[in-house]
Design an enzyme around this catalytic site. Structure first.
Site, PDB file in Angstrom:
ATOM      1  N   GLY A  86       2.955   2.745  14.094  1.00 34.21           N
ATOM      2  CA  GLY A  86       3.722   1.525  14.347  1.00 34.21           C
ATOM      3  C   GLY A  86       3.268   0.850  15.629  1.00 34.21           C
TER       4      GLY A  86
ATOM      5  N   GLU B  80       3.564   6.375  16.175  1.00 36.59           N
ATOM      6  CA  GLU B  80       2.205   6.183  16.667  1.00 36.59           C
ATOM      7  C   GLU B  80       1.499   5.054  15.913  1.00 36.59           C
ATOM      8  OE1 GLU B  80       0.172   9.855  16.162  1.00 36.59           O
ATOM      9  OE2 GLU B  80      -1.761   8.909  16.620  1.00 36.59           O
TER      10      GLU B  80
ATOM     11  N   LYS C 294       0.837  -1.200   0.000  1.00 32.35           N
ATOM     12  CA  LYS C 294       0.000   0.000   0.000  1.00 32.35           C
ATOM     13  C   LYS C 294       0.869   1.246   0.000  1.00 32.35           C
ATOM     14  CE  LYS C 294      -1.859   2.638   3.258  1.00 32.35           C
ATOM     15  NZ  LYS C 294      -1.883   3.917   2.546  1.00 32.35           N
TER      16      LYS C 294
ATOM     17  N   GLY D  51       6.697   4.380   8.814  1.00 35.68           N
ATOM     18  CA  GLY D  51       5.803   5.506   9.066  1.00 35.68           C
ATOM     19  C   GLY D  51       6.008   6.021  10.467  1.00 35.68           C
ATOM     20  N   SER D  52       4.972   6.589  11.016  1.00 39.46           N
ATOM     21  CA  SER D  52       5.109   7.223  12.326  1.00 39.46           C
ATOM     22  C   SER D  52       5.142   6.194  13.452  1.00 39.46           C
ATOM     23  CB  SER D  52       3.947   8.192  12.545  1.00 39.46           C
ATOM     24  OG  SER D  52       2.731   7.483  12.456  1.00 39.46           O
TER      25      SER D  52
ATOM     26  N   CYS E 274      12.902  10.648   7.979  1.00 40.19           N
ATOM     27  CA  CYS E 274      12.851  10.037   9.309  1.00 40.19           C
ATOM     28  C   CYS E 274      14.176  10.160  10.039  1.00 40.19           C
ATOM     29  CB  CYS E 274      12.441   8.583   9.179  1.00 40.19           C
ATOM     30  SG  CYS E 274      13.396   7.749   7.930  1.00 40.19           S
TER      31      CYS E 274
HETATM   32  P1  NAD Z   1       1.882   7.428   8.917  1.00 32.70           P
HETATM   33  O1  NAD Z   1       2.400   6.566   9.983  1.00 32.70           O
HETATM   34  O2  NAD Z   1       0.643   8.172   9.177  1.00 32.70           O
HETATM   35  O3  NAD Z   1       1.623   6.604   7.592  1.00 32.70           O
HETATM   36  C1  NAD Z   1       2.511   5.705   7.038  1.00 32.70           C
HETATM   37  C2  NAD Z   1       1.749   4.705   6.222  1.00 32.70           C
HETATM   38  O4  NAD Z   1       0.912   3.955   7.074  1.00 32.70           O
HETATM   39  C3  NAD Z   1       0.834   5.309   5.183  1.00 32.70           C
HETATM   40  O5  NAD Z   1       0.814   4.487   4.043  1.00 32.70           O
HETATM   41  C4  NAD Z   1      -0.507   5.287   5.860  1.00 32.70           C
HETATM   42  O6  NAD Z   1      -1.562   5.253   4.955  1.00 32.70           O
HETATM   43  C5  NAD Z   1      -0.432   4.001   6.645  1.00 32.70           C
HETATM   44  N1  NAD Z   1      -1.285   3.959   7.838  1.00 32.70           N
HETATM   45  C6  NAD Z   1      -1.688   4.999   8.622  1.00 32.70           C
HETATM   46  N2  NAD Z   1      -2.459   4.549   9.627  1.00 32.70           N
HETATM   47  C7  NAD Z   1      -2.521   3.214   9.511  1.00 32.70           C
HETATM   48  C8  NAD Z   1      -3.139   2.194  10.272  1.00 32.70           C
HETATM   49  N3  NAD Z   1      -3.830   2.466  11.376  1.00 32.70           N
HETATM   50  N4  NAD Z   1      -3.005   0.919   9.860  1.00 32.70           N
HETATM   51  C9  NAD Z   1      -2.270   0.628   8.786  1.00 32.70           C
HETATM   52  N5  NAD Z   1      -1.667   1.540   8.030  1.00 32.70           N
HETATM   53  C10 NAD Z   1      -1.782   2.830   8.373  1.00 32.70           C
HETATM   54  O7  NAD Z   1       3.087   8.355   8.569  1.00 32.70           O
HETATM   55  P2  NAD Z   1       3.201   9.427   7.433  1.00 32.70           P
HETATM   56  O8  NAD Z   1       2.577  10.669   7.958  1.00 32.70           O
HETATM   57  O9  NAD Z   1       2.753   8.926   6.130  1.00 32.70           O
HETATM   58  O10 NAD Z   1       4.781   9.539   7.354  1.00 32.70           O
HETATM   59  C11 NAD Z   1       5.507  10.320   8.242  1.00 32.70           C
HETATM   60  C12 NAD Z   1       6.101   9.517   9.366  1.00 32.70           C
HETATM   61  O11 NAD Z   1       6.819   8.376   8.897  1.00 32.70           O
HETATM   62  C13 NAD Z   1       7.105  10.283  10.166  1.00 32.70           C
HETATM   63  O12 NAD Z   1       6.789  10.205  11.528  1.00 32.70           O
HETATM   64  C14 NAD Z   1       8.442   9.618   9.886  1.00 32.70           C
HETATM   65  O13 NAD Z   1       9.335   9.660  10.933  1.00 32.70           O
HETATM   66  C15 NAD Z   1       8.079   8.247   9.547  1.00 32.70           C
HETATM   67  N6  NAD Z   1       9.060   7.648   8.609  1.00 32.70           N
HETATM   68  C16 NAD Z   1       9.949   6.745   9.066  1.00 32.70           C
HETATM   69  C17 NAD Z   1      10.887   6.179   8.205  1.00 32.70           C
HETATM   70  C18 NAD Z   1      11.879   5.172   8.664  1.00 32.70           C
HETATM   71  O14 NAD Z   1      12.521   4.551   7.844  1.00 32.70           O
HETATM   72  N7  NAD Z   1      12.049   4.936   9.919  1.00 32.70           N
HETATM   73  C19 NAD Z   1      10.886   6.536   6.861  1.00 32.70           C
HETATM   74  C20 NAD Z   1       9.966   7.465   6.435  1.00 32.70           C
HETATM   75  C21 NAD Z   1       9.050   8.010   7.308  1.00 32.70           C
END
Ligand code: NAD
Ligand code: MN
Length: 824
Positions: free
Chosen positions: A249, A247, A191, A244-245, A300
């Site tokens: 995770g 939270e 996704k 992703g974030s 990130c």
């Molecule tokens: P996000 O966590 O909101 O979303 C990331 C992905 O998860 C998106 O595809 C989103 O649609 C999906 N998602 C959101 N809620 C979900 C749920 N409840 N269940 C399953 N999937 C869900 O983050 P974002 O706003 O898209 O990205 C920014 C964040 O990602 C920042 O906090 C950043 O630190 C982090 N990030 C980390 C890395 C890393 O490698 N560690 C890399 C890039 C971004």
């Protein structure tokens, strides 16, 4: 503009990249469908979402909004494909990955333009960084597909993998997820992020072009609440890989707890950028630009906390302001901009909110004098000074072009300040003194450490976090293990269950055999009389000297806080001893002791190996005593018990041997320099022992954990804890420093939960019931500690393949990649 004007101002002229080919490609599609089984299908919902260009705020195209039914269809397709793909020879898989890499290069300009349009990041970055790294990732993993049978002979793919990626590096994150997964023989449902689906859709077209077998890669666009959640909950999915974030995770960890799904999480960060006073300040300034204004700070691992040695702070900040004044912000397709647009209005608002909070908390803000474009979503490069370490902007990830600066005096203070965060993704160290830099690097809690460089990535070098930045690695050999399982685990479970049932039937037949006391029981009873040997079959009727084991904390036998004991019975039902009933307070004391013993990791591997050999030596002296104890507790024959002791001895030797041989590697990515990949201990670990083998189960967990430099709190099998409590004396006589091994007897489930919840515990291994495994995974989300649980599935601890080796060493460590460029 006249030549003379240009000469005077030295201004850049516009250097726009033509969007036409990308826009034409988009127009051809009208609206994108979902990519399932190598075909474009309409979403069940009949609904579509817009993807916009953040530099203009205008819509680019419509993409399908998938729902649960689409997820089911995609998982089904991937399951069917897995049957074929997992059996496809590595060489053939390698050819497909190679073809994907070639095609990405062939379409590199289109991909770079699409990425810049959809995300708002500058074409300079997508063209020179994102897309070349994407191709490199597929090439590199083509190699691992080719080598899998020779290099990972005892591993098998997992099955269907659900992959969820963010918007900041859309195609690069896709590559990081898909390449290792399919190289190892898995199939995927991916996704893309809501704001940035377009390059993933172009990639789907490439998958068709390449002719990858249908169903190996499926791509579903849509909302997190629909597609994301459905993937996370889907029972047909064996692993979730998420970036992703923190939270989200954390939510995913909760949702998948107990499901048996493997999980890797790449989460947020608040990475330190440490500048010592002997650093080359002009290089530092360019480093800062790359650290926090690369991708508008939406990275990130962005170096978002500038930590400067006090005596040069003023000078560096002055240079930095001059440089900031000259940065250019604008349309992503202008080749001469340094920074593009923020991905969405929501993200822009969040940055503005945090900046406002910084001002309210008394920090001082500096921004360049020029103004950002008003069309689209822009935010200027921003510097905060007068920041206190505990303030919001020093602690919370802003995910925008905002740098906070703080000062330190000594290297020790720099380390303390750098580690003063719940995250641990990356760090950057600047000093002309390489000795100092290499001394500081291991002290930083971070998965990547860049020395005199920053934000460098390569497929050969793993990337991933410590602490609340998540767990698992992407890239490098270590990244492959996220997508495989030990071969014995991949065996169908039914045959194993049958075997266990047979073993069980055999056992009870034996026990009921003569209706009276079996040979086993006689053996066991004999052993129960402490300190008395049965001479010529005569067992003296003296009461045994009561030996009530306490707990073992900080190298001392300690009374349990509860003041209660727990009775231990042999299988036939007779009381054979009592152990302390440990509670929450005992666990807290043990964790404190384990923390205090952290110098264990700093000592040499040679020293740790010597101590493990010494433990084995002292156990060998008491072989007979330990064998009797095992027989007594589990009701096996003396011979079987003795062989468990002997395997335990061999196991201790194995880990003593591994201690100075599990060493990491040196990578040679395409740059002038090296990357040192070092396995580091996880820190303080909780270990909940299995019931299967009272001594061997205990040794099989403790030995690898301490060999790698961890300090541990062990919960012995509650059914058969006496082998562990007998072990106190072995530990006491083997020079094991106080606090390295702490043992708390009691209820495994209750104590494991306390350990898993404890914020000062870095990792938890649990070998018990399915429900207990679920509880541990659930309780781990406080500090996002790493967990390794068995979901109730027993191992054959006597089998070397299942009971010892690399798998355990890997679980006991996390890899830190230290980048060391060289040259003048
Ligand atoms: P996000 O966590 O909101 O979303 C990331 C992905 O998860 C998106 O595809 C989103 O649609 C999906 N998602 C959101 N809620 C979900 C749920 N409840 N269940 C399953 N999937 C869900 O983050 P974002 O706003 O898209 O990205 C920014 C964040 O990602 C920042 O906090 C950043 O630190 C982090 N990030 C980390 C890395 C890393 O490698 N560690 C890399 C890039 C971004
Ligand atoms: Mn977009």
């Amino acid at each position: 503009m006249k030549v003379m004007d240009i000469f005077e101002t030295m201004d850049y002229g516009p250097a726009p990249e033509a969007p036409t080919p990308a826009l034409e490609w988009l127009q051809k599609q009208q609206a994108f469908g979902l990519f399932i089984n190598n075909r474009w299908v309409k979403p069940n919902s009949g609904q579509y979402l817009e993807s916009t260009n953040p530099a203009t705020g205008k819509s680019l195209v419509q993409v399908a909004s998938a729902n649960q039914a689409d997820v089911d269809a995609a998982v089904e397709a991937a399951q069917a494909a897995f049957e074929i793909w997992s059996k496809t020879p590595g060489h053939i898989r390698a050819r497909y990955l190679y073809a994907l890499a070639r095609h990405i290069q062939k379409h590199s300009r289109l991909l770079a333009v699409l990425e810049a349009l959809d995300n708002g990041k500058s074409i300079r970055e997508t063209r020179d960084i994102d897309i070349p790294l994407v191709a490199r990732h597929f090439y590199y993993h083509a190699g691992w597909a080719q080598l899998m049978t020779s290099e990972l002979p005892d591993y098998r793919p997992l099955g269907v993998v659900g992959q969820i990626i963010p918007w900041n590096f859309p195609l690069l994150m896709l590559a990081w997820k898909i390449a290792p997964a399919i190289a190892m023989g898995n199939t995927v449902v991916l996704k893309p992020a809501r704001y940035t689906p377009l390059t993933a859709l172009k990639f789907a077209e490439i998958v068709q072009e390449v002719g990858l077998p249908a169903g190996v890669i499926n791509i579903l666009t849509g909302e997190a609440s629909q597609v994301g959640e459905a993937l996370v909950r889907h029972p047909g999915i064996k692993k979730i890989a998420f970036t992703g974030s923190t939270e989200v995770g954390r939510n995913i960890r909760r949702t998948t707890a107990g499901s048996g799904k493997k999980l890797s999480l790449e989460l947020g960060g608040k990475s330190p950028f440490i500048v010592f006073d002997d650093a080359d300040l002009d290089s530092v300034v360019e480093g800062v630009v790359d650290a926090i204004w690369f991708n508008q700070g939406q990275v990130c691992c962005a170096g978002s906390r500038l930590l400067v040695q006090e005596d040069i702070a003023e000078c560096l900040l002055a240079k930095l302001r001059v440089r900031m004044e000259r940065l250019r912000v604008g349309d992503s397709l202008d080749k001469a901009v340094d920074m593009g647009a923020i991905v969405s209005p929501a993200q822009l608002k969040e940055i503005q909110r945090l900046v406002q909070q910084g001002l309210e908390e008394g920090a001082q803000m500096w921004q360049p004098s020029w103004a950002c474009p008003t069309e689209g979503y822009f935010f200027p490069p921003t510097l905060f000074t007068n920041v206190t370490p505990a303030s919001t902007i020093a602690q919370v990830e802003i995910f925008g072009p905002v740098l906070v600066a703080m000062t330190f005096r000594t290297p020790a203070e720099a380390v303390a300040l750098a580690n003063n965060t719940r995250y641990g993704l990356a760090a950057s160290i600047w000093s002309e003194n390489i000795n100092l830099a290499l001394d500081v690097a291991p002290k930083l809690k971070a998965g990547s450490v860049w020395i005199n460089c920053t934000n460098l990535f390569d497929a050969s070098s793993g990337f991933g976090g410590y602490r609340e930045s998540g767990y698992g690695r992407e890239g490098g050999k270590e990244g492959l293990y996220e997508y495989v399982q030990p071969a014995w685990k991949a065996e169908p479970q039914a045959t194993k269950a049958k075997r266990a049932a047979q073993a069980q039937a055999g056992k009870s037949a034996k026990q009921n055999g003569d209706g009276g006391v079996t040979e086993l029981e006689a053996d066991a009873q004999e052993g129960a009389v402490e300190g008395q040997a049965a001479v010529n079959g005569y067992v003296p009727h003296l009461p045994a000297i009561d030996r009530t084991p306490k707990l073992f904390i900080k190298g001392k036998q300690t009374r349990p806080d509860s003041g209660y004991s727990r009775p231990i019975y042999e299988p036939a039902g007779r009381l054979i001893g009592e152990v302390g009933e440990g509670n929450r307070k005992d666990i807290r004391n043990a964790v404190e002791a384990a923390h205090a013993a952290s110098s264990w990791a700093a000592g040499t591997a040679h020293n740790r190996a010597q101590i493990l050999y010494y433990i084995a030596e002292n156990l060998a002296v008491r072989e007979d005593e330990f064998a009797r104890r095992i027989a007594q507790q589990v009701g096996c024959s003396y011979a079987d018990a003795l062989s468990e002791v002997q395997v335990s001895l061999s196991r201790l030797f194995s880990y003593a041997a591994w201690t100075d041989k599990y060493e990491g590697s040196v990578h040679r990515p395409p740059l002038r320099g090296v990357v040192l990949a070092l396995p580091e201990p996880r820190g303080v670990m909780g270990l909940a022992c299995p019931d299967e083998n009272p001594l061997l189960g205990f040794v099989s967990l403790v030995a690898p954990a301490i060999a790698m430099g961890n300090t541990v709190i062990v919960i012995p099998s509650p059914k058969a804890p006496l082998s562990a409590t007998d072990f106190y004396q072995v530990l006491e006589t083997s020079d094991v420093p106080a606090g390295v091994v702490n043992i708390v007897t009691g209820d495994r489930e209750a104590l494991s939960k306390v350990l898993a919840e404890h914020d000062d515990v870095d990792a938890m291994w649990y070998f018990g019931s399915p429900e207990g495994s679920r509880q541990v995974e659930l309780a781990s989300t406080g500090n996002m500690k790493y967990t390794w649980v068995n979901h109730g599935r027993a191992r054959d601890w006597l089998d070397v393949k299942q009971g010892e080796g690399e798998e355990f060493l890997r679980e006991a460590t996390q890899v830190k990649n230290i980048w060391v460029p060289y040259g003048e």
